[in-house]
Design a protein around this motif. Structure first.
Motif, PDB file in Angstrom:
ATOM      1  N   ALA A   1      -1.480   6.248   7.762  1.00  0.00           N
ATOM      2  CA  ALA A   1      -1.185   4.918   8.292  1.00  0.00           C
ATOM      3  C   ALA A   1      -2.259   4.477   9.275  1.00  0.00           C
ATOM      4  O   ALA A   1      -2.674   3.313   9.282  1.00  0.00           O
ATOM      5  N   VAL A   2      -2.708   5.401  10.104  1.00  0.00           N
ATOM      6  CA  VAL A   2      -3.765   5.092  11.076  1.00  0.00           C
ATOM      7  C   VAL A   2      -5.041   4.684  10.355  1.00  0.00           C
ATOM      8  O   VAL A   2      -5.650   3.644  10.652  1.00  0.00           O
TER       9      VAL A   2
ATOM     10  N   LEU B   1       0.877  -1.168   0.000  1.00  0.00           N
ATOM     11  CA  LEU B   1       0.000   0.000   0.000  1.00  0.00           C
ATOM     12  C   LEU B   1       0.915   1.218   0.000  1.00  0.00           C
ATOM     13  O   LEU B   1       1.698   1.415   0.945  1.00  0.00           O
ATOM     14  N   VAL B   2       0.826   2.059  -1.052  1.00  0.00           N
ATOM     15  CA  VAL B   2       1.856   3.058  -1.328  1.00  0.00           C
ATOM     16  C   VAL B   2       1.253   4.458  -1.435  1.00  0.00           C
ATOM     17  O   VAL B   2       0.435   4.710  -2.334  1.00  0.00           O
ATOM     18  N   PRO B   3       1.638   5.395  -0.567  1.00  0.00           N
ATOM     19  CA  PRO B   3       1.225   6.794  -0.756  1.00  0.00           C
ATOM     20  C   PRO B   3       1.942   7.380  -1.967  1.00  0.00           C
ATOM     21  O   PRO B   3       3.148   7.170  -2.145  1.00  0.00           O
ATOM     22  N   ASP B   4       1.202   8.114  -2.772  1.00  0.00           N
ATOM     23  CA  ASP B   4       1.706   8.557  -4.070  1.00  0.00           C
ATOM     24  C   ASP B   4       2.489   9.866  -3.959  1.00  0.00           C
ATOM     25  O   ASP B   4       2.033  10.928  -4.381  1.00  0.00           O
TER      26      ASP B   4
ATOM     27  N   GLY C   1      -3.223  11.672   2.095  1.00  0.00           N
ATOM     28  CA  GLY C   1      -4.401  12.213   2.749  1.00  0.00           C
ATOM     29  C   GLY C   1      -5.692  11.521   2.366  1.00  0.00           C
ATOM     30  O   GLY C   1      -6.784  12.045   2.624  1.00  0.00           O
ATOM     31  N   ALA C   2      -5.617  10.335   1.773  1.00  0.00           N
ATOM     32  CA  ALA C   2      -6.833   9.594   1.419  1.00  0.00           C
ATOM     33  C   ALA C   2      -7.612   9.242   2.687  1.00  0.00           C
ATOM     34  O   ALA C   2      -7.029   9.059   3.761  1.00  0.00           O
TER      35      ALA C   2
ATOM     36  N   LEU D   1       2.961   1.195   3.658  1.00  0.00           N
ATOM     37  CA  LEU D   1       3.986   2.234   3.588  1.00  0.00           C
ATOM     38  C   LEU D   1       3.459   3.604   3.978  1.00  0.00           C
ATOM     39  O   LEU D   1       4.178   4.602   3.853  1.00  0.00           O
ATOM     40  N   ASP D   2       2.225   3.667   4.456  1.00  0.00           N
ATOM     41  CA  ASP D   2       1.653   4.950   4.855  1.00  0.00           C
ATOM     42  C   ASP D   2       2.325   5.479   6.116  1.00  0.00           C
ATOM     43  O   ASP D   2       2.980   4.751   6.862  1.00  0.00           O
TER      44      ASP D   2
END
Length: 458
Positions: A281-282, A218-221, A253-254, A275-276
């Motif tokens: 991540a929370v 899971l990757v923040p862009d 910020g999703a 990876l958040d």
């Protein structure tokens, strides 16, 4: 105890003279003429103008401009950094003997000047951070800028400070690019990052789960997310793991992760590598639990946010591996950690996490470099920081801490942790087991690995 002066630029910017006058009022008149100027005469007088020198050190104070994420998805980390900076400034200004263990030449203030903190909200946005830093540099004549959680913010600030010939310290910046292809002569990063975290955590993961795991990400862009994704693949595959080649990339910020987590659930993976960071991540971990994803697979958060443990809760975080720059139980065995934890608890009534720690240690290392240089002249402070390998200081996580001259990467030990079972937790701060202390030197990438090409000095 003397009060640290705090000036919040959101309440209205001022020129330097007005700012210092306001600061004296806030502090109850602590700026007594000459009270912090005894060492000022020791500074060299023959340097040409550079950055904010000499204007920024013309009086009895010196300003540090802090760009902190006080709102946005990383606001918990920004608030923690604020507390760490406040503690460091208070102890430095008071000449606390604990400071001398890291900055031996420090007496009262830095080179006899009272340290003043100017604080602005970066909002986890590069533009907001740059605007705040620019005001600090132009109006408050700040001699250093510090603060970040997002690597995109850190890289933008590093570029701004490079042009202004002003020292910059990112406090949390996970992308390897910060001291790689985006390295800058005036930027120094203390915290561990994507490469070092991945290299440190891959062996304990393989030891715990075996060498035939299938991982999905899971990757923040943004810069950090892609950086740590690449390095986690590199180091886990070296352990024999297989990567499912469908990373779930989402915007920073999703709030709704359902579509990404559905793909994760249907991927056949054995482990979710989340990876958040921060609030992302929370939220993603809570939703992974709510949607039943974690019933069938493990989860790892390789760059674990300190406040995630409390906010997500031990029922979800038990057994989850991660890395952190600092964990407070080091105070049981390390004198520098004990000094920090005791001072923090006395001031704030709790145990510090790594945002507080990184801010505190970065401020002490800057003070130490200025004292060793004998001047605030920016180019000389850069040289002192680059020479810190010859002036290693004791670190809170054991061993020594210094900045690597070639790319300004911090060489500092850090923690590999695993979330405790609810039945094992003794108090509200007893949230993880410290699995190992990662070697800050051994985990650094080879010099030049990430493309750093430093500009000439000055």
């Amino acid at each position: 105890m003397k009060e640290t002066i705090i000036h919040n630029i959101e309440a209205g910017s001022t020129n330097r003279r007005g700012f210092l006058k306001t600061g004296a009022t806030v502090a109850g008149g602590l700026l007594v003429p000459g009270a912090y100027s005894s060492a000022a005469s020791a500074q060299k007088k023959d340097y040409p103008k550079l950055g904010n020198y000499p204007d920024g050190v013309a009086g009895d104070t010196v300003v540090a401009g802090l760009t902190l994420d006080l709102t946005g998805p990383y606001s918990a980390e920004g608030a923690g950094q604020k507390r760490g900076f406040e503690l460091a400034a208070e102890l430095i200004n008071n000449g606390d003997p604990r400071i001398k263990k890291v900055s031996p030449l420090t007496k009262n203030g830095i080179l006899g000047k009272k340290l003043v903190l100017a604080i602005g909200d970066a909002e986890t946005k590069p533009n907001s951070a740059v605007q705040a830093a620019t005001r600090f540099i132009r109006q408050d004549k700040a001699m250093m800028i510090a603060g970040s959680v997002s690597s995109s913010v850190a890289i933008a600030l590093q570029n701004t400070c490079e042009r202004a010939k002003t020292l910059y310290f990112p406090i949390i910046s996970g992308s390897s690019d910060t001291t790689g292809k985006d390295c800058r002569r005036y930027g120094f990063r203390l915290c561990h990052h994507a490469y070092t975290a991945a290299k440190a955590i891959a062996p304990p993961l393989a030891e715990a789960y075996g060498k035939k795991m299938k991982a999905i990400y899971l990757v923040p862009d943004y810069n950090y997310g892609h950086s740590i994704h690449d390095h986690m693949r590199e180091f886990t595959e070296a352990q024999g793991w297989t990567t499912i080649n469908s990373p779930q990339i989402h915007p920073l910020g999703a709030t709704d992760y359902s579509a990404y987590l559905l793909n994760v659930a249907n991927s056949g993976a054995d482990i979710l590598i989340n990876l958040d960071y921060g609030a992302d991540a929370v939220n993603s971990a809570k939703q992974a639990h709510q949607f039943g994803v974690l019933k069938n697979m493990k989860m790892c958060v390789p760059y674990m946010p300190a406040y995630m443990l409390e906010e997500v809760g031990p029922e979800i975080m038990q057994g989850v591996f991660g890395t952190m720059d600092f964990w407070w139980t080091m105070a049981d065995t390390n004198e520098i950690a004990k000094d920090f934890v005791d001072a923090y608890q006395a001031k704030f009534g709790g145990k510090p996490r790594d945002p507080e720690h990184n801010a505190y240690m970065s401020m002490l290392l800057w003070a130490d470099a200025v004292e060793r240089a004998g001047t605030f002249y920016p180019a000389e402070v850069v040289k002192a920081l680059e020479d810190s390998v010859n002036h290693k200081r004791p670190h809170t996580m054991g061993g020594d801490v210094y900045f690597r001259a070639e790319d300004h990467d911090g060489a500092a030990n850090f923690a590999v942790v695993r979330g405790k079972k609810p039945s094992e937790i003794k108090n509200k701060d007893d949230l993880v087991d410290l699995i190992t202390v990662a070697d800050g030197v051994a985990t650094l990438p080879p010099v030049g690995y990430a493309g750093c090409k430093m500009a000439p000095a000055a």
